[in-house]
Design a protein around this motif. Structure first.
Motif, mmCIF file in Angstrom:
data_model
loop_
_atom_site.group_PDB
_atom_site.id
_atom_site.type_symbol
_atom_site.label_atom_id
_atom_site.label_comp_id
_atom_site.label_asym_id
_atom_site.label_seq_id
_atom_site.Cartn_x
_atom_site.Cartn_y
_atom_site.Cartn_z
ATOM 1 N N ILE A 176 0.865 -1.174 0.000
ATOM 2 C CA ILE A 176 0.000 0.000 0.000
ATOM 3 C C ILE A 176 0.901 1.224 0.000
ATOM 4 O O ILE A 176 1.700 1.415 0.931
ATOM 5 N N GLU A 177 0.791 2.033 -1.039
ATOM 6 C CA GLU A 177 1.556 3.268 -1.120
ATOM 7 C C GLU A 177 0.558 4.421 -1.146
ATOM 8 O O GLU A 177 -0.323 4.459 -1.998
ATOM 9 N N GLN A 178 0.718 5.315 -0.173
ATOM 10 C CA GLN A 178 -0.223 6.423 -0.058
ATOM 11 C C GLN A 178 0.508 7.651 0.438
ATOM 12 O O GLN A 178 1.164 7.610 1.482
ATOM 13 N N ASP A 179 0.420 8.731 -0.304
ATOM 14 C CA ASP A 179 1.009 10.023 0.093
ATOM 15 C C ASP A 179 2.471 9.904 0.502
ATOM 16 O O ASP A 179 2.908 10.530 1.468
ATOM 17 N N GLY A 180 3.244 9.070 -0.205
ATOM 18 C CA GLY A 180 4.672 8.945 0.076
ATOM 19 C C GLY A 180 5.013 7.947 1.164
ATOM 20 O O GLY A 180 6.181 7.792 1.516
ATOM 21 N N ALA A 181 4.030 7.261 1.719
ATOM 22 C CA ALA A 181 4.265 6.249 2.760
ATOM 23 C C ALA A 181 3.992 4.863 2.178
ATOM 24 O O ALA A 181 3.110 4.696 1.342
ATOM 25 N N THR A 182 4.765 3.871 2.649
ATOM 26 C CA THR A 182 4.593 2.502 2.182
ATOM 27 C C THR A 182 4.305 1.593 3.363
ATOM 28 O O THR A 182 5.004 1.624 4.372
ATOM 29 N N VAL A 183 3.258 0.765 3.210
ATOM 30 C CA VAL A 183 2.904 -0.230 4.215
ATOM 31 C C VAL A 183 2.772 -1.570 3.500
ATOM 32 O O VAL A 183 2.109 -1.666 2.465
ATOM 33 N N TYR A 184 3.454 -2.578 4.044
ATOM 34 C CA TYR A 184 3.392 -3.937 3.509
ATOM 35 C C TYR A 184 2.451 -4.740 4.406
ATOM 36 O O TYR A 184 2.549 -4.675 5.625
ATOM 37 N N VAL A 185 1.550 -5.512 3.791
ATOM 38 C CA VAL A 185 0.584 -6.287 4.558
ATOM 39 C C VAL A 185 0.627 -7.729 4.058
ATOM 40 O O VAL A 185 0.431 -7.973 2.865
ATOM 41 N N ASP A 186 0.910 -8.676 4.970
ATOM 42 C CA ASP A 186 0.963 -10.071 4.529
ATOM 43 C C ASP A 186 -0.435 -10.561 4.167
ATOM 44 O O ASP A 186 -1.449 -9.931 4.504
ATOM 45 N N GLY A 187 -0.516 -11.672 3.438
ATOM 46 C CA GLY A 187 -1.784 -12.185 2.921
ATOM 47 C C GLY A 187 -2.877 -12.364 3.954
ATOM 48 O O GLY A 187 -3.986 -11.831 3.792
ATOM 49 N N PRO A 188 -2.619 -13.116 5.044
ATOM 50 C CA PRO A 188 -3.670 -13.296 6.054
ATOM 51 C C PRO A 188 -4.119 -11.973 6.693
ATOM 52 O O PRO A 188 -5.302 -11.755 6.928
ATOM 53 N N ALA A 189 -3.171 -11.074 6.940
ATOM 54 C CA ALA A 189 -3.525 -9.776 7.524
ATOM 55 C C ALA A 189 -4.336 -8.948 6.533
ATOM 56 O O ALA A 189 -5.276 -8.253 6.921
ATOM 57 N N ALA A 190 -4.000 -9.026 5.251
ATOM 58 C CA ALA A 190 -4.727 -8.269 4.231
ATOM 59 C C ALA A 190 -6.197 -8.672 4.217
ATOM 60 O O ALA A 190 -7.082 -7.814 4.073
ATOM 61 N N GLU A 191 -6.475 -9.963 4.394
ATOM 62 C CA GLU A 191 -7.869 -10.417 4.441
ATOM 63 C C GLU A 191 -8.585 -9.853 5.663
ATOM 64 O O GLU A 191 -9.731 -9.413 5.576
ATOM 65 N N MET A 192 -7.891 -9.839 6.807
ATOM 66 C CA MET A 192 -8.489 -9.332 8.044
ATOM 67 C C MET A 192 -8.740 -7.823 7.970
ATOM 68 O O MET A 192 -9.662 -7.308 8.604
ATOM 69 N N LEU A 193 -7.909 -7.107 7.218
ATOM 70 C CA LEU A 193 -7.935 -5.647 7.216
ATOM 71 C C LEU A 193 -8.581 -5.037 5.980
ATOM 72 O O LEU A 193 -8.541 -3.824 5.796
ATOM 73 N N ASP A 194 -9.173 -5.852 5.137
ATOM 74 C CA ASP A 194 -9.678 -5.402 3.847
ATOM 75 C C ASP A 194 -10.623 -4.205 3.933
ATOM 76 O O ASP A 194 -10.596 -3.327 3.090
#
Length: 91
Positions: free
Chosen positions: A51-69
């Motif tokens: 996830i890249e937003q306004d110059g910041a980058t956040v990496y989200v692993d697969g299981p977490a991405a499902e939880m945080l969708d």
């Protein structure tokens, strides 16, 4: 997809600017499947959502991405300099 508040993007940009080995934050699901960890990261793992937003980058692993969708990540820094994160529901 996880959304980021302006507070979080500022925190991530500040961390990456102060520590050259950090390119962003990584959110990962813990083995119990119920909790998440947040840690500085230098790059994405092979299955991470980036996830890249306004110059910041956040990496989200697969299981977490499902939880945080459908969530939004907010954060702040307390008076002692500790970073705290909070999750909310996207509108």
């Amino acid at each position: 997809m996880l959304a980021l508040t302006e507070n979080v993007t500022e925190i991530v940009k500040k961390l990456s600017g102060e520590v050259p080995a950090i390119s962003g934050l990584r959110i990962a699901a813990e083995p119990d499947g119920q909790s998440l960890s947040v840690s500085p990261a230098d790059q994405a793992a092979p299955d991470d959502q980036v996830i890249e937003q306004d110059g910041a980058t956040v990496y989200v692993d697969g299981p977490a991405a499902e939880m945080l969708d459908d969530k939004i990540l907010d954060g702040g820094v307390d008076e002692e300099g500790n970073i705290q994160f909070a999750l909310g529901q996207q509108a």
